[in-house]
Scaffold this motif. Structure first.
Motif, mmCIF file in Angstrom:
data_model
loop_
_atom_site.group_PDB
_atom_site.id
_atom_site.type_symbol
_atom_site.label_atom_id
_atom_site.label_comp_id
_atom_site.label_asym_id
_atom_site.label_seq_id
_atom_site.Cartn_x
_atom_site.Cartn_y
_atom_site.Cartn_z
ATOM 1 N N ALA A 81 -0.560 6.819 -16.265
ATOM 2 C CA ALA A 81 0.218 7.787 -17.042
ATOM 3 C C ALA A 81 0.177 9.171 -16.419
ATOM 4 C CB ALA A 81 -0.313 7.841 -18.473
ATOM 5 N N THR A 82 -0.875 9.468 -15.661
ATOM 6 C CA THR A 82 -1.015 10.801 -15.038
ATOM 7 C C THR A 82 -0.925 10.756 -13.521
ATOM 8 O OG1 THR A 82 -3.420 10.526 -15.041
ATOM 9 C CG2 THR A 82 -2.428 11.666 -16.928
ATOM 10 N N LEU A 83 -0.736 9.574 -12.929
ATOM 11 C CA LEU A 83 -0.717 9.429 -11.484
ATOM 12 C C LEU A 83 0.459 8.549 -11.072
ATOM 13 C CD1 LEU A 83 -2.660 10.447 -9.243
ATOM 14 C CD2 LEU A 83 -3.695 8.166 -9.269
ATOM 15 N N SER A 84 1.395 9.124 -10.359
ATOM 16 C CA SER A 84 2.571 8.370 -9.949
ATOM 17 C C SER A 84 2.326 7.683 -8.604
ATOM 18 C CB SER A 84 3.784 9.292 -9.832
ATOM 19 O OG SER A 84 3.622 10.201 -8.754
ATOM 20 N N TYR A 85 3.258 6.806 -8.236
ATOM 21 C CA TYR A 85 3.150 6.111 -6.953
ATOM 22 C C TYR A 85 3.226 7.102 -5.794
ATOM 23 C CZ TYR A 85 4.543 3.234 -2.989
ATOM 24 O OH TYR A 85 4.627 2.646 -1.745
ATOM 25 N N ALA A 86 4.107 8.096 -5.925
ATOM 26 C CA ALA A 86 4.242 9.118 -4.873
ATOM 27 C C ALA A 86 2.959 9.930 -4.728
ATOM 28 C CB ALA A 86 5.424 10.030 -5.178
ATOM 29 N N ASP A 87 2.249 10.166 -5.833
ATOM 30 C CA ASP A 87 0.976 10.895 -5.770
ATOM 31 C C ASP A 87 -0.047 10.135 -4.938
ATOM 32 O OD1 ASP A 87 1.938 12.915 -7.385
ATOM 33 O OD2 ASP A 87 1.285 11.937 -9.234
ATOM 34 N N ILE A 88 -0.088 8.825 -5.114
ATOM 35 C CA ILE A 88 -1.077 7.996 -4.412
ATOM 36 C C ILE A 88 -0.760 7.896 -2.929
ATOM 37 C CG2 ILE A 88 -2.060 5.677 -4.251
ATOM 38 C CD1 ILE A 88 -1.499 5.375 -7.259
ATOM 39 N N ILE A 89 0.493 7.654 -2.597
ATOM 40 C CA ILE A 89 0.893 7.407 -1.208
ATOM 41 C C ILE A 89 1.022 8.689 -0.397
ATOM 42 C CG2 ILE A 89 2.675 6.389 0.264
ATOM 43 C CD1 ILE A 89 1.010 4.371 -1.257
ATOM 44 N N ALA A 92 15.469 2.042 9.303
ATOM 45 C CA ALA A 92 16.911 1.910 9.135
ATOM 46 C C ALA A 92 17.325 0.443 9.046
ATOM 47 C CB ALA A 92 17.630 2.605 10.289
ATOM 48 N N GLN A 93 16.574 -0.432 9.702
ATOM 49 C CA GLN A 93 16.884 -1.860 9.682
ATOM 50 C C GLN A 93 16.263 -2.574 8.479
ATOM 51 O OE1 GLN A 93 15.415 -3.177 13.485
ATOM 52 N NE2 GLN A 93 17.318 -2.660 14.553
ATOM 53 N N GLY A 94 15.473 -1.861 7.698
ATOM 54 C CA GLY A 94 14.854 -2.455 6.524
ATOM 55 C C GLY A 94 13.620 -3.281 6.808
ATOM 56 N N THR A 95 13.033 -3.129 8.017
ATOM 57 C CA THR A 95 11.824 -3.892 8.356
ATOM 58 C C THR A 95 10.564 -3.031 8.320
ATOM 59 O OG1 THR A 95 12.238 -3.471 10.712
ATOM 60 C CG2 THR A 95 13.076 -5.538 9.780
ATOM 61 N N TYR A 96 10.729 -1.779 7.911
ATOM 62 C CA TYR A 96 9.563 -0.903 7.749
ATOM 63 C C TYR A 96 9.430 -0.586 6.266
ATOM 64 C CZ TYR A 96 6.359 3.067 8.125
ATOM 65 O OH TYR A 96 5.286 3.910 7.997
ATOM 66 N N CYS A 97 8.261 -0.836 5.718
ATOM 67 C CA CYS A 97 8.025 -0.568 4.303
ATOM 68 C C CYS A 97 6.741 0.235 4.174
ATOM 69 C CB CYS A 97 7.910 -1.877 3.509
ATOM 70 S SG CYS A 97 7.635 -1.619 1.733
ATOM 71 N N LEU A 98 6.796 1.362 3.460
ATOM 72 C CA LEU A 98 5.653 2.262 3.349
ATOM 73 C C LEU A 98 4.444 1.567 2.735
ATOM 74 C CD1 LEU A 98 4.819 5.181 3.916
ATOM 75 C CD2 LEU A 98 5.515 5.749 1.575
ATOM 76 N N GLU A 99 4.683 0.653 1.813
ATOM 77 C CA GLU A 99 3.571 -0.049 1.171
ATOM 78 C C GLU A 99 3.508 -1.515 1.593
ATOM 79 O OE1 GLU A 99 3.991 -0.454 -3.016
ATOM 80 O OE2 GLU A 99 6.159 -0.747 -2.950
ATOM 81 N N GLY A 100 4.319 -1.890 2.581
ATOM 82 C CA GLY A 100 4.334 -3.275 3.024
ATOM 83 C C GLY A 100 3.070 -3.653 3.779
ATOM 84 N N LYS A 101 2.482 -4.776 3.415
ATOM 85 C CA LYS A 101 1.262 -5.252 4.059
ATOM 86 C C LYS A 101 1.491 -6.565 4.804
ATOM 87 C CE LYS A 101 -1.378 -3.348 0.169
ATOM 88 N NZ LYS A 101 -0.216 -3.116 -0.691
ATOM 89 N N GLY A 102 2.669 -7.124 4.684
ATOM 90 C CA GLY A 102 2.943 -8.401 5.318
ATOM 91 C C GLY A 102 3.187 -8.262 6.806
ATOM 92 N N ALA A 103 3.029 -9.393 7.517
ATOM 93 C CA ALA A 103 3.204 -9.388 8.971
ATOM 94 C C ALA A 103 4.650 -9.163 9.375
ATOM 95 C CB ALA A 103 2.693 -10.706 9.545
ATOM 96 N N HIS A 104 5.593 -9.379 8.434
ATOM 97 C CA HIS A 104 6.997 -9.190 8.774
ATOM 98 C C HIS A 104 7.429 -7.733 8.678
ATOM 99 C CE1 HIS A 104 6.608 -9.805 4.458
ATOM 100 N NE2 HIS A 104 7.731 -9.127 4.291
ATOM 101 N N PHE A 105 6.527 -6.858 8.240
ATOM 102 C CA PHE A 105 6.823 -5.430 8.214
ATOM 103 C C PHE A 105 6.220 -4.766 9.447
ATOM 104 C CE2 PHE A 105 6.959 -6.211 3.524
ATOM 105 C CZ PHE A 105 8.296 -5.887 3.355
ATOM 106 N N SER A 106 6.938 -3.777 9.966
ATOM 107 C CA SER A 106 6.487 -3.122 11.201
ATOM 108 C C SER A 106 5.384 -2.095 10.961
ATOM 109 C CB SER A 106 7.676 -2.426 11.875
ATOM 110 O OG SER A 106 8.183 -1.384 11.050
ATOM 111 N N LYS A 107 5.180 -1.694 9.706
ATOM 112 C CA LYS A 107 4.208 -0.633 9.446
ATOM 113 C C LYS A 107 2.819 -0.989 9.942
ATOM 114 C CE LYS A 107 1.780 1.934 5.871
ATOM 115 N NZ LYS A 107 1.482 2.068 4.446
ATOM 116 N N ILE A 108 2.379 -2.216 9.710
ATOM 117 C CA ILE A 108 1.035 -2.615 10.098
ATOM 118 C C ILE A 108 0.849 -2.520 11.606
ATOM 119 C CG2 ILE A 108 1.722 -5.052 10.139
ATOM 120 C CD1 ILE A 108 -1.757 -3.607 9.274
ATOM 121 N N TYR A 109 1.865 -2.895 12.379
ATOM 122 C CA TYR A 109 1.762 -2.849 13.838
ATOM 123 C C TYR A 109 1.785 -1.407 14.337
ATOM 124 C CZ TYR A 109 3.054 -7.704 13.042
ATOM 125 O OH TYR A 109 3.098 -8.986 12.587
ATOM 126 N N ILE A 110 2.647 -0.602 13.742
ATOM 127 C CA ILE A 110 2.722 0.812 14.130
ATOM 128 C C ILE A 110 1.402 1.507 13.836
ATOM 129 C CG2 ILE A 110 3.826 3.019 13.579
ATOM 130 C CD1 ILE A 110 6.423 1.498 13.131
#
Length: 264
Positions: free
Chosen positions: A149-157, A66-84
């Motif tokens: 062309a046959t694989l979307s981003y949502a398919d991969i994630i 909700a605060q915009g600090t979590y990103c599903l594909e974020g790999k940077g240290a400023h994103f909370s996903k890696i820590y979670i």
């Protein structure tokens, strides 16, 4: 072994601390041994922490998203996903490691209950999902899997990982029927132990000459068991009773140290 397995699964709260207090378990860290109650307490805490940590991480994920600090594909240290993700992996590893260690040291007392089959049926699903998360993290980080062309981003994630999980749980669903066999708990197989207590406590009315004969405690179609399943108070009472058992056992040990038996 059947006698020890019966005592271990005895519903009498006094029997459990007596059983574990009589054990000496090898200590992985000190290379010595520790008493069974301390071993049980460490295992209990290590396993119970995982659902608590997972619940807290779910809240943190929602808040940071909700605060915009979590990103599903974020790999940077400023994103909370890696820590979670890292905290979740460590918590899951602690729980599984301690369950396996518990089985290793007490399997001789639980042989008739087939604990390894039950462990594999449940934890293998969790372990495979854990391994797949790591694999997809690596594939995503190295751009091995990328939209086409046959694989979307949502398919991969989401799509491919979810499909794999759905497919792999099918054989495990059948294996559950074998690992968690109901046969020992049926009326025909519930017997009385030599000390007068029922082996699995699955039925009532097992007394000789009982007009009603054996009856399942769960009620018609197990309705009472289903009600207890969705009763949150059961979890609270189980945690409270277990913690009380540890506390009372510790107090009893302290009294023994303060008032040692005279040397004969």
């Amino acid at each position: 072994m059947a006698r020890h397995a019966l005592r271990y699964s005895d519903p009498n709260q006094q029997v459990k601390p007596e059983f574990f207090a009589s054990l000496r378990v090898p200590n992985t860290y000190t290379k010595g041994t520790s008493d069974g109650l301390s071993f049980l307490k460490r295992t209990w805490i290590s396993v119970l922490q995982y659902p608590i940590v997972a619940f807290i991480l779910a809240i943190v994920q929602s808040v940071t998203q909700a605060q915009g600090t979590y990103c599903l594909e974020g790999k940077g240290a400023h994103f909370s996903k890696i820590y979670i993700t890292v905290i979740n992996i460590i918590s899951l590893y602690m729980a599984i490691f301690n369950i396996i260690r518990f089985h290793k040291h007490l399997k001789s007392y639980m042989g008739e209950n087939k604990p390894m089959q039950k462990l594999i049926a449940f934890k293998m699903v969790v372990g495979l999902e854990f391994l797949e998360q790591i694999i997809f993290m690596i594939l995503d980080a190295t751009n091995t899997l990328k939209p086409s062309a046959t694989l979307s981003y949502a398919d991969i994630i989401i799509g491919i990982p979810t499909m794999i999980i759905c497919l792999q749980v099918v054989p495990f669903a059948f294996f559950f029927f074998h690992a968690f066999n109901l046969k020992p708990y049926t009326k025909a197989n519930t017997t009385r132990a030599s000390d007068g207590s029922q082996q699995y406590l699955a039925v009532d009315g097992n007394e000789a000459g009982s007009p009603l004969g054996k009856r399942y405690k769960g009620g018609p179609l197990g309705i009472y068991a289903w009600i207890e399943l969705f009763n949150p108070g059961e979890l609270y009472h189980s945690i409270r009773n277990t913690w009380r058992m540890f506390r009372e056992a510790k107090m009893g040990k302290s009294e023994m140290n303060l008032n040692p038996e005279p040397y004969a």
